[in-house]
Design an enzyme around this catalytic site. Structure first.
Site, PDB file in Angstrom:
ATOM      1  N   ASN A 125       4.533  -2.916  -1.259  1.00  0.00           N
ATOM      2  CA  ASN A 125       5.769  -3.627  -1.545  1.00  0.00           C
ATOM      3  C   ASN A 125       6.731  -2.803  -2.026  1.00  0.00           C
ATOM      4  OD1 ASN A 125       4.652  -5.909  -0.724  1.00  0.00           O
ATOM      5  ND2 ASN A 125       4.222  -6.647  -2.890  1.00  0.00           N
ATOM      6  N   HIS A 134       2.661   1.616  -5.310  1.00  0.00           N
ATOM      7  CA  HIS A 134       1.424   1.278  -5.186  1.00  0.00           C
ATOM      8  C   HIS A 134       0.954   0.772  -3.890  1.00  0.00           C
ATOM      9  CE1 HIS A 134       3.549  -1.934  -7.028  1.00  0.00           C
ATOM     10  NE2 HIS A 134       2.702  -2.679  -6.490  1.00  0.00           N
ATOM     11  N   PHE A 135      -0.433   0.933  -3.424  1.00  0.00           N
ATOM     12  CA  PHE A 135      -0.782   0.335  -2.164  1.00  0.00           C
ATOM     13  C   PHE A 135      -2.077  -0.749  -2.804  1.00  0.00           C
ATOM     14  CE2 PHE A 135       0.465   2.912   1.392  1.00  0.00           C
ATOM     15  CZ  PHE A 135       1.204   3.879   0.757  1.00  0.00           C
ATOM     16  N   HIS A 136      -2.084  -1.809  -2.355  1.00  0.00           N
ATOM     17  CA  HIS A 136      -3.143  -2.704  -2.495  1.00  0.00           C
ATOM     18  C   HIS A 136      -4.281  -2.724  -1.637  1.00  0.00           C
ATOM     19  CE1 HIS A 136      -0.466  -5.590  -5.232  1.00  0.00           C
ATOM     20  NE2 HIS A 136       0.505  -5.013  -4.608  1.00  0.00           N
TER      21      HIS A 136
HETATM   22  P1  5GP Z   1       3.656  -5.586  -6.745  1.00  0.00           P
HETATM   23  O1  5GP Z   1       3.987  -7.214  -6.622  1.00  0.00           O
HETATM   24  O2  5GP Z   1       4.587  -4.945  -7.503  1.00  0.00           O
HETATM   25  O3  5GP Z   1       3.232  -5.170  -5.304  1.00  0.00           O
HETATM   26  O4  5GP Z   1       2.177  -5.665  -7.386  1.00  0.00           O
HETATM   27  C1  5GP Z   1       1.988  -5.372  -8.867  1.00  0.00           C
HETATM   28  C2  5GP Z   1       0.480  -5.431  -9.063  1.00  0.00           C
HETATM   29  O5  5GP Z   1       0.292  -4.847 -10.497  1.00  0.00           O
HETATM   30  C3  5GP Z   1       0.209  -7.072  -9.267  1.00  0.00           C
HETATM   31  O6  5GP Z   1      -0.937  -7.404  -8.461  1.00  0.00           O
HETATM   32  C4  5GP Z   1      -0.356  -7.246 -10.785  1.00  0.00           C
HETATM   33  O7  5GP Z   1      -1.521  -7.944 -10.795  1.00  0.00           O
HETATM   34  C5  5GP Z   1      -0.634  -5.614 -10.882  1.00  0.00           C
HETATM   35  N1  5GP Z   1      -0.542  -5.383 -12.291  1.00  0.00           N
HETATM   36  C6  5GP Z   1       0.366  -5.484 -13.121  1.00  0.00           C
HETATM   37  N2  5GP Z   1       0.118  -4.858 -14.425  1.00  0.00           N
HETATM   38  C7  5GP Z   1      -1.080  -4.628 -14.441  1.00  0.00           C
HETATM   39  C8  5GP Z   1      -1.865  -3.828 -15.622  1.00  0.00           C
HETATM   40  O8  5GP Z   1      -1.450  -3.419 -16.651  1.00  0.00           O
HETATM   41  N3  5GP Z   1      -3.215  -3.491 -15.089  1.00  0.00           N
HETATM   42  C9  5GP Z   1      -3.644  -3.657 -14.049  1.00  0.00           C
HETATM   43  N4  5GP Z   1      -4.742  -3.038 -13.496  1.00  0.00           N
HETATM   44  N5  5GP Z   1      -2.904  -4.161 -12.766  1.00  0.00           N
HETATM   45  C10 5GP Z   1      -1.439  -4.726 -13.126  1.00  0.00           C
END
Ligand code: 5GP
Length: 136
Positions: free
Chosen positions: A84, A97-99
């Site tokens: 995203n 970041h890549f999921h």
């Molecule tokens: P986004 O919506 O920005 O693509 O996704 C951010 C991701 O980061 C989310 O899936 C959320 O669960 C993850 N995330 C947020 N804070 C932390 C954290 O402190 N540790 C880890 N391992 N994941 C996090």
């Protein structure tokens, strides 16, 4: 400073799966499905289009191997890569970041896909505009 910068510096712990000079991969704290992995560059950039070629190449090099590791660990035979950019596109953490999200019987990424139809004239405009941007 983003939460991922704090993870990179060791200020906040994570469940680390992989690390090299440019990349860190760790389990998402709020998994959409079991094995949901995050892959980040060490370079502190908010959006994909801001990344250096070196960071981008390092992520591209390791993503398939990490996807295989997720599949091996979870038994998933399907998965989504989600990346995203921008709050309007559901980005919550402003560090690239890549999921990697395994698609399991019970869980995985839900995708809304409102497909339209490509207009020929618009396609020509887009190609010209994108090619010009690529050559800048
Ligand atoms: P986004 O919506 O920005 O693509 O996704 C951010 C991701 O980061 C989310 O899936 C959320 O669960 C993850 N995330 C947020 N804070 C932390 C954290 O402190 N540790 C880890 N391992 N994941 C996090």
């Amino acid at each position: 400073m983003t939460i991922f910068a704090k993870i990179l510096s060791g200020e906040i712990p994570c469940h680390r799966v992989y690390e090299d000079a440019h990349v860190l991969a760790f389990l998402d704290i709020g998994p959409v499905s079991d094995g949901h992995l995050l892959v980040i560059p060490k370079e502190a950039k908010a959006h994909l289009h801001e990344l250096s070629d070196d960071s981008a190449a390092a992520i591209g090099r390791v993503l398939p191997r990490l996807a295989r590791a997720v599949m091996a660990a979870t038994g998933a035979t399907a998965y989504n890569i989600l990346q995203n950019n921008g709050a309007a596109a559901h980005q919550a953490v402003m560090h690239v970041h890549f999921h990697i999200i395994p698609k399991l019987a019970s869980a995985g990424l839900g995708v809304g896909w409102n497909a339209g139809k490509l207009d020929g004239a618009r396609a020509q405009e887009l190609v010209a505009s994108m090619q010009a941007a690529m050559n800048r």
